[in-house]
Motif scaffolding. Structure first.
Motif, PDB file in Angstrom:
ATOM      1  N   TRP A  93       0.824  -1.212   0.000  1.00 50.17           N
ATOM      2  CA  TRP A  93       0.000   0.000   0.000  1.00 50.17           C
ATOM      3  C   TRP A  93       0.849   1.249   0.000  1.00 50.17           C
ATOM      4  O   TRP A  93       0.582   2.206  -0.749  1.00 50.17           O
ATOM      5  N   HIS A 153       2.439   1.840  -3.414  1.00 47.75           N
ATOM      6  CA  HIS A 153       1.447   2.312  -4.384  1.00 47.75           C
ATOM      7  C   HIS A 153       1.067   3.766  -4.088  1.00 47.75           C
ATOM      8  O   HIS A 153       0.944   4.571  -5.011  1.00 47.75           O
ATOM      9  N   GLU A 176      -9.860   6.048  -1.397  1.00 50.62           N
ATOM     10  CA  GLU A 176     -10.898   5.854  -2.416  1.00 50.62           C
ATOM     11  C   GLU A 176     -10.279   5.280  -3.699  1.00 50.62           C
ATOM     12  O   GLU A 176     -10.775   4.311  -4.278  1.00 50.62           O
ATOM     13  N   LEU A 177      -9.156   5.862  -4.097  1.00 52.47           N
ATOM     14  CA  LEU A 177      -8.472   5.401  -5.312  1.00 52.47           C
ATOM     15  C   LEU A 177      -8.087   3.929  -5.206  1.00 52.47           C
ATOM     16  O   LEU A 177      -8.141   3.178  -6.178  1.00 52.47           O
ATOM     17  N   HIS A 178      -7.675   3.533  -3.999  1.00 51.23           N
ATOM     18  CA  HIS A 178      -7.201   2.158  -3.807  1.00 51.23           C
ATOM     19  C   HIS A 178      -8.296   1.234  -3.280  1.00 51.23           C
ATOM     20  O   HIS A 178      -8.041   0.051  -3.064  1.00 51.23           O
ATOM     21  N   ASP A 179      -9.487   1.802  -3.068  1.00 52.57           N
ATOM     22  CA  ASP A 179     -10.599   1.031  -2.514  1.00 52.57           C
ATOM     23  C   ASP A 179     -10.180   0.248  -1.268  1.00 52.57           C
ATOM     24  O   ASP A 179     -10.292  -0.967  -1.189  1.00 52.57           O
ATOM     25  N   VAL A 180      -9.667   0.994  -0.298  1.00 49.90           N
ATOM     26  CA  VAL A 180      -9.192   0.380   0.939  1.00 49.90           C
ATOM     27  C   VAL A 180      -9.692   1.226   2.112  1.00 49.90           C
ATOM     28  O   VAL A 180      -9.998   2.412   1.945  1.00 49.90           O
ATOM     29  N   ARG A 236      -7.820  -2.720  -7.927  1.00 48.04           N
ATOM     30  CA  ARG A 236      -8.881  -2.192  -7.075  1.00 48.04           C
ATOM     31  C   ARG A 236      -9.216  -0.753  -7.439  1.00 48.04           C
ATOM     32  O   ARG A 236      -8.407  -0.043  -8.028  1.00 48.04           O
ATOM     33  N   GLY A 237     -10.377  -0.324  -7.015  1.00 50.54           N
ATOM     34  CA  GLY A 237     -10.727   1.087  -7.085  1.00 50.54           C
ATOM     35  C   GLY A 237     -11.174   1.559  -8.461  1.00 50.54           C
ATOM     36  O   GLY A 237     -11.238   0.780  -9.406  1.00 50.54           O
ATOM     37  N   PRO A 238     -11.466   2.864  -8.539  1.00 50.58           N
ATOM     38  CA  PRO A 238     -12.052   3.435  -9.757  1.00 50.58           C
ATOM     39  C   PRO A 238     -11.130   3.364 -10.980  1.00 50.58           C
ATOM     40  O   PRO A 238     -11.610   3.365 -12.103  1.00 50.58           O
ATOM     41  N   LEU A 239      -9.825   3.306 -10.764  1.00 53.40           N
ATOM     42  CA  LEU A 239      -8.910   3.231 -11.914  1.00 53.40           C
ATOM     43  C   LEU A 239      -8.290   1.834 -12.029  1.00 53.40           C
ATOM     44  O   LEU A 239      -7.178   1.680 -12.535  1.00 53.40           O
ATOM     45  N   ILE A 247       6.033  -2.542  -8.996  1.00 59.71           N
ATOM     46  CA  ILE A 247       6.355  -2.537  -7.568  1.00 59.71           C
ATOM     47  C   ILE A 247       6.663  -3.955  -7.101  1.00 59.71           C
ATOM     48  O   ILE A 247       7.667  -4.210  -6.423  1.00 59.71           O
ATOM     49  N   ILE A 303      -3.231  -4.838  -5.650  1.00 58.92           N
ATOM     50  CA  ILE A 303      -3.829  -3.530  -5.365  1.00 58.92           C
ATOM     51  C   ILE A 303      -4.230  -2.814  -6.646  1.00 58.92           C
ATOM     52  O   ILE A 303      -5.243  -2.103  -6.696  1.00 58.92           O
TER      53      ILE A 303
END
Ligand code: FES
Ligand code: FES
Lengths: 157, 157
Positions: free
Chosen positions: A7, A10, A29-33, B94-97, B110, B91
């Protein structure tokens, strides 16, 4: 190794794409965590001086220095500490043939082999910067992923 | 990394000094450690084919091959497994992107940096053999420590 390393790395790569401070909530939010979980990693990065948070309406996290001056090792050590994974408990000082303490001022041959490997691991992580990671992420995708991330952050600011 | 690595490596070095099979109880006595705990490490070494136990009155553990053909990595992987310490949880998906799964067949930049460091760690451990450790232990002490260990095992046989 803790899951936080993935995490934190990233997040640092994402921060290279940001034109302005990024709120922790946006990174979550970007990482949905879970924001709570991510906050822990961001605090570790902050304690290590890799990121800092700015206050106020447009507040959030920024890298404290150019991403080509942040090594992967910096991030890994921020999250997991700088101690070698191998811990010598001085086995040689136990039992009927125990080495006397005064003969144990230097690490034993076994510990040295383990520490040498740890050094090689760290050297490898030290040789890669967050800036390189960001470039490689882009190169891998064959598209401007980092640009897309930057635009998303901009639009959500 | 588990504490068992230090015990397993010390046991392997001791076995290089033994003229005959060494009972697990004797190894535990020499290291002043619980036989149950040491048995766990010896079983791991046995499962990995590094030692085997011979049965009978003079039974005990022996190395299955010359100590210059047993690397430190062999022992470490026997005890702790061969899986990298870094675990990628994808990771990036996940998420919006999120990257679509079909773009994620190769590890992300990574993860590659982390795996490269793991490779460097393993290469370092692969380059040292148990035979070299035994020689270095002797060299360090300025006395024939391995000879002393061998004599102690002989006398207690
Ligand atoms: S005494 Fe700890 S590795 Fe040898
Ligand atoms: S998705 Fe796991 S390290 Fe990037």
């Amino acid at each position: 190794m803790s899951g936080g390393v993935e995490w934190a790395l990233h997040c640092c790569v994402v921060l290279t794409a940001a034109a302005r401070p990024v709120p922790a909530l946006r990174l979550a939010e970007l990482h949905d965590v879970s924001p709570t979980y991510l906050a822990k990693q961001l605090q570790a990065l902050s304690r290590a001086g890799i990121v800092r948070s700015t206050q106020g309406q447009a507040g959030g996290y920024v890298l404290t220095r150019p991403a080509d001056q942040v090594s992967v090792l910096d991030v890994v050590e921020a999250v997991d500490g700088a101690r070698p994974a191998f811990v010598c408990t001085e086995i040689r000082q136990r039992g009927p043939l125990a080495s006397p303490p005064e003969k144990c001022t230097a690490p034993c041959a076994i510990a040295r082999a383990m520490y040498a490997a740890d050094d090689a691991w760290r050297a490898s992580l030290r040789a890669v910067t967050v800036a390189e990671l960001a470039r490689t992420v882009n190169g891998d995708s064959g598209a401007d992923v980092m640009g897309t991330v930057g635009a998303w952050l901009q639009q959500r600011a």
